[in-house]
Design an enzyme around this catalytic site. Structure first.
Site, PDB file in Angstrom:
ATOM      1  N   SER A   7      68.947 -35.982  18.787  1.00 51.77           N
ATOM      2  CA  SER A   7      69.978 -34.951  18.871  1.00 51.77           C
ATOM      3  C   SER A   7      71.147 -35.469  19.698  1.00 51.77           C
ATOM      4  O   SER A   7      70.997 -35.782  20.882  1.00 51.77           O
ATOM      5  CB  SER A   7      69.416 -33.684  19.504  1.00 51.77           C
ATOM      6  OG  SER A   7      70.491 -32.865  19.903  1.00 51.77           O
ATOM      7  N   HIS A  32      70.632 -35.706  14.273  1.00 58.26           N
ATOM      8  CA  HIS A  32      70.488 -34.253  14.407  1.00 58.26           C
ATOM      9  C   HIS A  32      71.706 -33.707  15.144  1.00 58.26           C
ATOM     10  O   HIS A  32      72.003 -34.116  16.272  1.00 58.26           O
ATOM     11  CB  HIS A  32      69.189 -33.931  15.155  1.00 58.26           C
ATOM     12  CG  HIS A  32      68.900 -32.467  15.267  1.00 58.26           C
ATOM     13  ND1 HIS A  32      68.291 -31.739  14.260  1.00 58.26           N
ATOM     14  CD2 HIS A  32      69.134 -31.572  16.259  1.00 58.26           C
ATOM     15  CE1 HIS A  32      68.163 -30.481  14.639  1.00 58.26           C
ATOM     16  NE2 HIS A  32      68.674 -30.345  15.850  1.00 58.26           N
ATOM     17  N   ASP A  34      73.725 -30.422  16.563  1.00 53.13           N
ATOM     18  CA  ASP A  34      73.523 -29.040  16.998  1.00 53.13           C
ATOM     19  C   ASP A  34      74.833 -28.285  17.139  1.00 53.13           C
ATOM     20  O   ASP A  34      75.598 -28.538  18.065  1.00 53.13           O
ATOM     21  CB  ASP A  34      72.793 -29.036  18.350  1.00 53.13           C
ATOM     22  CG  ASP A  34      71.346 -29.484  18.207  1.00 53.13           C
ATOM     23  OD1 ASP A  34      70.605 -28.820  17.464  1.00 53.13           O
ATOM     24  OD2 ASP A  34      70.968 -30.497  18.830  1.00 53.13           O
ATOM     25  N   MET A  36      76.694 -24.809  17.900  1.00 52.83           N
ATOM     26  CA  MET A  36      76.452 -23.536  18.608  1.00 52.83           C
ATOM     27  C   MET A  36      77.741 -22.748  18.729  1.00 52.83           C
ATOM     28  O   MET A  36      78.786 -23.324  19.030  1.00 52.83           O
ATOM     29  CB  MET A  36      75.923 -23.829  20.018  1.00 52.83           C
ATOM     30  CG  MET A  36      74.672 -24.682  20.024  1.00 52.83           C
ATOM     31  SD  MET A  36      74.203 -25.059  21.720  1.00 52.83           S
ATOM     32  CE  MET A  36      72.768 -26.108  21.419  1.00 52.83           C
ATOM     33  N   HIS A  65      72.110 -28.558  12.363  1.00 51.28           N
ATOM     34  CA  HIS A  65      71.374 -27.381  12.814  1.00 51.28           C
ATOM     35  C   HIS A  65      72.382 -26.333  13.281  1.00 51.28           C
ATOM     36  O   HIS A  65      72.977 -26.474  14.344  1.00 51.28           O
ATOM     37  CB  HIS A  65      70.434 -27.826  13.951  1.00 51.28           C
ATOM     38  CG  HIS A  65      69.645 -26.724  14.567  1.00 51.28           C
ATOM     39  ND1 HIS A  65      68.939 -26.895  15.744  1.00 51.28           N
ATOM     40  CD2 HIS A  65      69.433 -25.438  14.190  1.00 51.28           C
ATOM     41  CE1 HIS A  65      68.330 -25.748  16.053  1.00 51.28           C
ATOM     42  NE2 HIS A  65      68.614 -24.855  15.139  1.00 51.28           N
ATOM     43  N   MET A  67      73.345 -23.074  14.848  1.00 52.55           N
ATOM     44  CA  MET A  67      72.923 -21.950  15.689  1.00 52.55           C
ATOM     45  C   MET A  67      74.106 -21.008  15.769  1.00 52.55           C
ATOM     46  O   MET A  67      74.746 -20.850  16.816  1.00 52.55           O
ATOM     47  CB  MET A  67      72.496 -22.467  17.071  1.00 52.55           C
ATOM     48  CG  MET A  67      71.129 -23.142  17.036  1.00 52.55           C
ATOM     49  SD  MET A  67      70.876 -24.251  18.429  1.00 52.55           S
ATOM     50  CE  MET A  67      71.556 -25.761  17.748  1.00 52.55           C
ATOM     51  N   MET A 136      61.624 -24.165  16.352  1.00 51.01           N
ATOM     52  CA  MET A 136      62.112 -24.322  17.719  1.00 51.01           C
ATOM     53  C   MET A 136      60.934 -24.284  18.689  1.00 51.01           C
ATOM     54  O   MET A 136      60.135 -23.351  18.673  1.00 51.01           O
ATOM     55  CB  MET A 136      63.105 -23.207  18.080  1.00 51.01           C
ATOM     56  CG  MET A 136      64.420 -23.223  17.297  1.00 51.01           C
ATOM     57  SD  MET A 136      65.277 -24.805  17.278  1.00 51.01           S
ATOM     58  CE  MET A 136      65.509 -25.110  19.027  1.00 51.01           C
ATOM     59  N   GLY A 141      69.812 -23.303  22.352  1.00 49.93           N
ATOM     60  CA  GLY A 141      71.044 -23.152  23.119  1.00 49.93           C
ATOM     61  C   GLY A 141      71.316 -24.305  24.067  1.00 49.93           C
ATOM     62  O   GLY A 141      72.455 -24.622  24.343  1.00 49.93           O
ATOM     63  N   PHE A 142      70.248 -24.922  24.540  1.00 52.65           N
ATOM     64  CA  PHE A 142      70.427 -25.984  25.536  1.00 52.65           C
ATOM     65  C   PHE A 142      69.428 -27.110  25.325  1.00 52.65           C
ATOM     66  O   PHE A 142      68.296 -26.865  24.896  1.00 52.65           O
ATOM     67  CB  PHE A 142      70.257 -25.427  26.954  1.00 52.65           C
ATOM     68  CG  PHE A 142      71.205 -24.313  27.257  1.00 52.65           C
ATOM     69  CD1 PHE A 142      72.504 -24.575  27.703  1.00 52.65           C
ATOM     70  CD2 PHE A 142      70.837 -22.982  27.059  1.00 52.65           C
ATOM     71  CE1 PHE A 142      73.395 -23.543  27.954  1.00 52.65           C
ATOM     72  CE2 PHE A 142      71.725 -21.942  27.300  1.00 52.65           C
ATOM     73  CZ  PHE A 142      73.009 -22.226  27.755  1.00 52.65           C
ATOM     74  N   GLY A 143      69.860 -28.311  25.647  1.00 54.58           N
ATOM     75  CA  GLY A 143      68.940 -29.445  25.658  1.00 54.58           C
ATOM     76  C   GLY A 143      68.194 -29.473  26.988  1.00 54.58           C
ATOM     77  O   GLY A 143      68.494 -28.702  27.903  1.00 54.58           O
ATOM     78  N   GLY A 144      67.223 -30.349  27.053  1.00 58.35           N
ATOM     79  CA  GLY A 144      66.543 -30.597  28.323  1.00 58.35           C
ATOM     80  C   GLY A 144      65.582 -29.524  28.794  1.00 58.35           C
ATOM     81  O   GLY A 144      65.274 -29.452  29.979  1.00 58.35           O
ATOM     82  N   ASP A 174      61.838 -29.058  17.220  1.00 55.87           N
ATOM     83  CA  ASP A 174      63.098 -29.201  17.943  1.00 55.87           C
ATOM     84  C   ASP A 174      63.013 -28.550  19.325  1.00 55.87           C
ATOM     85  O   ASP A 174      62.904 -27.326  19.438  1.00 55.87           O
ATOM     86  CB  ASP A 174      64.212 -28.557  17.119  1.00 55.87           C
ATOM     87  CG  ASP A 174      65.599 -28.835  17.682  1.00 55.87           C
ATOM     88  OD1 ASP A 174      65.708 -29.574  18.679  1.00 55.87           O
ATOM     89  OD2 ASP A 174      66.580 -28.317  17.110  1.00 55.87           O
ATOM     90  N   GLY A 176      62.343 -30.116  23.645  1.00 53.00           N
ATOM     91  CA  GLY A 176      61.339 -30.554  24.612  1.00 53.00           C
ATOM     92  C   GLY A 176      60.367 -31.604  24.106  1.00 53.00           C
ATOM     93  O   GLY A 176      59.284 -31.765  24.680  1.00 53.00           O
ATOM     94  N   GLY A 196      66.498 -35.024  22.056  1.00 48.76           N
ATOM     95  CA  GLY A 196      67.804 -35.202  22.677  1.00 48.76           C
ATOM     96  C   GLY A 196      67.701 -35.954  23.976  1.00 48.76           C
ATOM     97  O   GLY A 196      67.917 -37.174  24.030  1.00 48.76           O
TER      98      GLY A 196
HETATM   99  C1  DX5 Z   1      68.458 -26.833  21.291  1.00 44.80           C
HETATM  100  C2  DX5 Z   1      68.825 -27.822  20.206  1.00 44.80           C
HETATM  101  C3  DX5 Z   1      68.062 -29.088  20.288  1.00 44.80           C
HETATM  102  C4  DX5 Z   1      68.314 -29.859  21.557  1.00 44.80           C
HETATM  103  C5  DX5 Z   1      67.069 -30.607  21.875  1.00 44.80           C
HETATM  104  O1  DX5 Z   1      69.070 -25.629  21.055  1.00 44.80           O
HETATM  105  O2  DX5 Z   1      68.573 -27.267  18.926  1.00 44.80           O
HETATM  106  O3  DX5 Z   1      68.254 -29.907  19.147  1.00 44.80           O
HETATM  107  O4  DX5 Z   1      69.388 -30.738  21.471  1.00 44.80           O
HETATM  108  O5  DX5 Z   1      67.220 -31.191  23.107  1.00 44.80           O
HETATM  109  P1  DX5 Z   1      65.986 -31.747  23.926  1.00 44.80           P
HETATM  110  O6  DX5 Z   1      65.310 -32.770  23.052  1.00 44.80           O
HETATM  111  O7  DX5 Z   1      66.609 -32.311  25.141  1.00 44.80           O
HETATM  112  O8  DX5 Z   1      65.066 -30.580  24.192  1.00 44.80           O
HETATM  113 ZN    ZN Z   2      68.601 -28.669  17.134  1.00 44.60          ZN
END
Ligand code: DX5
Ligand code: ZN
Length: 215
Positions: A7, A32, A34, A36, A65, A67, A136, A141-144, A174, A176, A196
């Site tokens: 991602s 990938h 994202d 938003m 993707h 969102m 999901m 909404g957020f990575g990490g 998708d 974590g 990501g």
């Molecule tokens: C979250 C995104 C993911 C995100 C994953 O809303 O859809 O694709 O980038 O990030 P990680 O791999 O850091 O959880």
């Molecule tokens: Zn995603």
């Protein structure tokens, strides 16, 4: 061997070109992306313009993707920008079947994303129109964020639904995904790993992609 879709959300946006080159040289299967809207999810990322800038940088499929609310309004624009797969959220689509028909008619692979609270059974009547289920494993909404362990049960349930129907729908996980949990995600029946932070925050992103492929 799972497909790996890094991602770009976790990439350095000042050096997107470098991130593209890295993925090109790596064993990554898809990009990938994202998108938003600050409405369906509490964050704003990027739209078709950035995707169009990246498109000439690679031949690998763009797994987009969305969102966003009312994704049907933008399907054609994302196709033009270079999307190969277009994933919409079940929760954002009162006319999901129509959205999937539209995506197919535009020549893209169809994706349906489901939030952690959405049961797998909600997919029963659209599975035939779905090439990819983006499950999901965090709240979007957020990575990490941390992987939600209950996802593993949902993967097994979806795996048997797909197999019972004799379909080839891919299960994409998708959120974590790490080197540590990837083997159990694949063992449960997933075919695509989105990652990501695990990839882009690794000291050696290229080697991390290889490790995830080997899960
Ligand atoms: C979250 C995104 C993911 C995100 C994953 O809303 O859809 O694709 O980038 O990030 P990680 O791999 O850091 O959880
Ligand atoms: Zn995603």
């Amino acid at each position: 061997m799972p497909l790996v879709a890094p991602s770009l959300l976790a990439a350095d946006f000042l050096h997107l070109e470098k991130a593209c080159q890295l993925l090109n040289e790596s064993e990554a299967d898809w990009f990938h992306l994202d998108v938003m809207d600050g409405n369906f999810v509490p964050n704003i990322s990027f739209g078709p313009m950035i995707i169009a800038f990246m498109r000439p940088m690679t031949k690998k499929p763009f797994d987009v993707h969305l969102m966003i609310q009312e994704p049907g309004r933008y399907a054609e624009e994302f196709r033009k920008a270079g999307a190969d797969h277009l994933t919409v959220h079940l929760e954002a689509c009162p006319h999901l079947h129509r959205n999937l028909q539209q995506i197919r008619s535009l020549g893209m692979k169809t994706g349906v994303a489901i939030n952690p609270h959405t049961p797998v059974s909600a997919l029963a009547d659209v599975l035939y129109e779905t090439d990819i289920v983006c499950m999901m494993s965090v709240n979007p909404g957020f990575g990490g964020q941390q992987f939600i362990p209950h996802t593993l049960e949902k993967i097994r349930e979806l795996r048997s639904m797909i197999d019972q129907r004799g379909l080839s729908t891919l299960i994409e996980i998708d959120g974590g995904v790490t080197e540590a949990n990837a083997p159990s995600i694949v063992a449960a029946g997933a075919g695509v790993l989105v990652a990501g932070s695990t990839v882009f925050h690794a000291t050696d992103p290229m080697a991390m992609i290889t490790k995830l492929k080997a899960s």
